[in-house]
Motif scaffolding. Sequence first.
Motif, PDB file in Angstrom:
ATOM      1  N   GLU A 166       1.304  -1.924 -33.404  1.00  0.00           N
ATOM      2  CA  GLU A 166       1.025  -0.782 -32.535  1.00  0.00           C
ATOM      3  C   GLU A 166      -0.395  -0.309 -32.774  1.00  0.00           C
ATOM      4  N   GLY A 167      -1.161  -0.188 -31.686  1.00  0.00           N
ATOM      5  CA  GLY A 167      -2.543   0.252 -31.766  1.00  0.00           C
ATOM      6  C   GLY A 167      -2.657   1.764 -31.788  1.00  0.00           C
ATOM      7  N   PRO A 168      -3.846   2.258 -32.081  1.00  0.00           N
ATOM      8  CA  PRO A 168      -4.047   3.703 -32.170  1.00  0.00           C
ATOM      9  C   PRO A 168      -3.822   4.431 -30.842  1.00  0.00           C
ATOM     10  N   ASP A 169      -3.904   3.715 -29.729  1.00  0.00           N
ATOM     11  CA  ASP A 169      -3.675   4.331 -28.420  1.00  0.00           C
ATOM     12  C   ASP A 169      -2.222   4.177 -27.959  1.00  0.00           C
ATOM     13  N   GLY A 170      -1.375   3.634 -28.835  1.00  0.00           N
ATOM     14  CA  GLY A 170       0.028   3.453 -28.491  1.00  0.00           C
ATOM     15  C   GLY A 170       0.350   2.129 -27.844  1.00  0.00           C
ATOM     16  N   ASP A 171      -0.650   1.277 -27.626  1.00  0.00           N
ATOM     17  CA  ASP A 171      -0.398  -0.052 -27.090  1.00  0.00           C
ATOM     18  C   ASP A 171       0.417  -0.843 -28.111  1.00  0.00           C
ATOM     19  N   VAL A 172       1.325  -1.657 -27.632  1.00  0.00           N
ATOM     20  CA  VAL A 172       2.207  -2.414 -28.511  1.00  0.00           C
ATOM     21  C   VAL A 172       2.121  -3.892 -28.148  1.00  0.00           C
ATOM     22  N   GLU A 173       2.040  -4.707 -29.174  1.00  0.00           N
ATOM     23  CA  GLU A 173       2.041  -6.165 -29.008  1.00  0.00           C
ATOM     24  C   GLU A 173       3.122  -6.721 -29.918  1.00  0.00           C
ATOM     25  N   GLU A 174       3.968  -7.577 -29.372  1.00  0.00           N
ATOM     26  CA  GLU A 174       4.981  -8.237 -30.178  1.00  0.00           C
ATOM     27  C   GLU A 174       4.533  -9.663 -30.463  1.00  0.00           C
ATOM     28  N   ILE A 175       4.637 -10.041 -31.727  1.00  0.00           N
ATOM     29  CA  ILE A 175       4.213 -11.361 -32.184  1.00  0.00           C
ATOM     30  C   ILE A 175       5.439 -12.102 -32.699  1.00  0.00           C
ATOM     31  N   GLU A 176       5.676 -13.286 -32.193  1.00  0.00           N
ATOM     32  CA  GLU A 176       6.769 -14.108 -32.694  1.00  0.00           C
ATOM     33  C   GLU A 176       6.218 -15.129 -33.676  1.00  0.00           C
ATOM     34  N   LEU A 177       6.901 -15.252 -34.794  1.00  0.00           N
ATOM     35  CA  LEU A 177       6.552 -16.228 -35.821  1.00  0.00           C
ATOM     36  C   LEU A 177       7.803 -17.016 -36.178  1.00  0.00           C
ATOM     37  N   PRO A 178       7.645 -18.265 -36.574  1.00  0.00           N
ATOM     38  CA  PRO A 178       8.817 -19.020 -36.993  1.00  0.00           C
ATOM     39  C   PRO A 178       9.504 -18.340 -38.185  1.00  0.00           C
ATOM     40  N   ALA A 179      10.812 -18.185 -38.089  1.00  0.00           N
ATOM     41  CA  ALA A 179      11.572 -17.595 -39.187  1.00  0.00           C
ATOM     42  C   ALA A 179      11.379 -18.448 -40.439  1.00  0.00           C
ATOM     43  N   GLY A 180      11.102 -17.797 -41.543  1.00  0.00           N
ATOM     44  CA  GLY A 180      10.897 -18.505 -42.806  1.00  0.00           C
ATOM     45  C   GLY A 180       9.452 -18.815 -43.115  1.00  0.00           C
ATOM     46  N   LEU A 181       8.582 -18.782 -42.117  1.00  0.00           N
ATOM     47  CA  LEU A 181       7.173 -19.105 -42.377  1.00  0.00           C
ATOM     48  C   LEU A 181       6.531 -18.082 -43.311  1.00  0.00           C
ATOM     49  N   ILE A 182       6.851 -16.825 -43.125  1.00  0.00           N
ATOM     50  CA  ILE A 182       6.264 -15.791 -43.974  1.00  0.00           C
ATOM     51  C   ILE A 182       6.653 -16.010 -45.428  1.00  0.00           C
ATOM     52  N   ASP A 183       7.860 -16.512 -45.663  1.00  0.00           N
ATOM     53  CA  ASP A 183       8.302 -16.775 -47.030  1.00  0.00           C
ATOM     54  C   ASP A 183       7.395 -17.773 -47.747  1.00  0.00           C
ATOM     55  N   VAL A 184       6.768 -18.652 -46.991  1.00  0.00           N
ATOM     56  CA  VAL A 184       5.848 -19.635 -47.576  1.00  0.00           C
ATOM     57  C   VAL A 184       4.660 -18.933 -48.233  1.00  0.00           C
ATOM     58  N   PHE A 185       4.247 -17.796 -47.655  1.00  0.00           N
ATOM     59  CA  PHE A 185       3.060 -17.096 -48.128  1.00  0.00           C
ATOM     60  C   PHE A 185       3.377 -15.885 -48.999  1.00  0.00           C
ATOM     61  N   ALA A 186       4.640 -15.518 -49.082  1.00  0.00           N
ATOM     62  CA  ALA A 186       5.040 -14.319 -49.819  1.00  0.00           C
ATOM     63  C   ALA A 186       5.250 -14.625 -51.299  1.00  0.00           C
ATOM     64  N   GLU A 187       4.926 -13.641 -52.118  1.00  0.00           N
ATOM     65  CA  GLU A 187       5.299 -13.712 -53.520  1.00  0.00           C
ATOM     66  C   GLU A 187       6.737 -13.214 -53.615  1.00  0.00           C
ATOM     67  N   GLN A 188       7.423 -13.592 -54.666  1.00  0.00           N
ATOM     68  CA  GLN A 188       8.835 -13.238 -54.800  1.00  0.00           C
ATOM     69  C   GLN A 188       9.036 -11.734 -54.656  1.00  0.00           C
ATOM     70  N   GLY A 189       9.929 -11.365 -53.753  1.00  0.00           N
ATOM     71  CA  GLY A 189      10.266  -9.968 -53.542  1.00  0.00           C
ATOM     72  C   GLY A 189       9.306  -9.206 -52.648  1.00  0.00           C
ATOM     73  N   GLU A 190       8.253  -9.859 -52.185  1.00  0.00           N
ATOM     74  CA  GLU A 190       7.264  -9.183 -51.339  1.00  0.00           C
ATOM     75  C   GLU A 190       7.825  -8.996 -49.933  1.00  0.00           C
ATOM     76  N   ASP A 191       7.634  -7.806 -49.397  1.00  0.00           N
ATOM     77  CA  ASP A 191       8.114  -7.481 -48.064  1.00  0.00           C
ATOM     78  C   ASP A 191       7.364  -8.299 -47.008  1.00  0.00           C
TER      79      ASP A 191
END
Length: 94
Positions: free
Chosen positions: A10-35
């Motif tokens: 969400e931008g400062p003017d209230g504009d919203v963009e939805e981003i789709e990412l492959p499920a599990g991809l973020i886990d590749v870059f996350a440290e254990q327990g990282e949100d």
Amino acid sequence: MVETETYTIEGPDGDVEEIELPAGLIDVFAEQGEDATVVVGDIVVQAFAQQAHVTVHHAEGDVPSDLEALNDEMERLFEERFGVSLADAMGHSH
């Protein structure tokens, strides 16, 4: 087919963009327990810092001072978030 996850920016003017990412991809870059949202935020900061750096330091010709100021602020925000300078993280400086 791989499932996806949707993240919302969400931008400062209230504009919203939805981003789709492959499920599990973020886990590749996350440290254990990282949100996951923190990981997405980290990658956004990294991407903008790298792009600003390229725009200012690897452009041909003169760079307007306002772009230099934006890059300097982005570098400051990068260091504030990660505790290391962009130059150190990238392994080179100008």
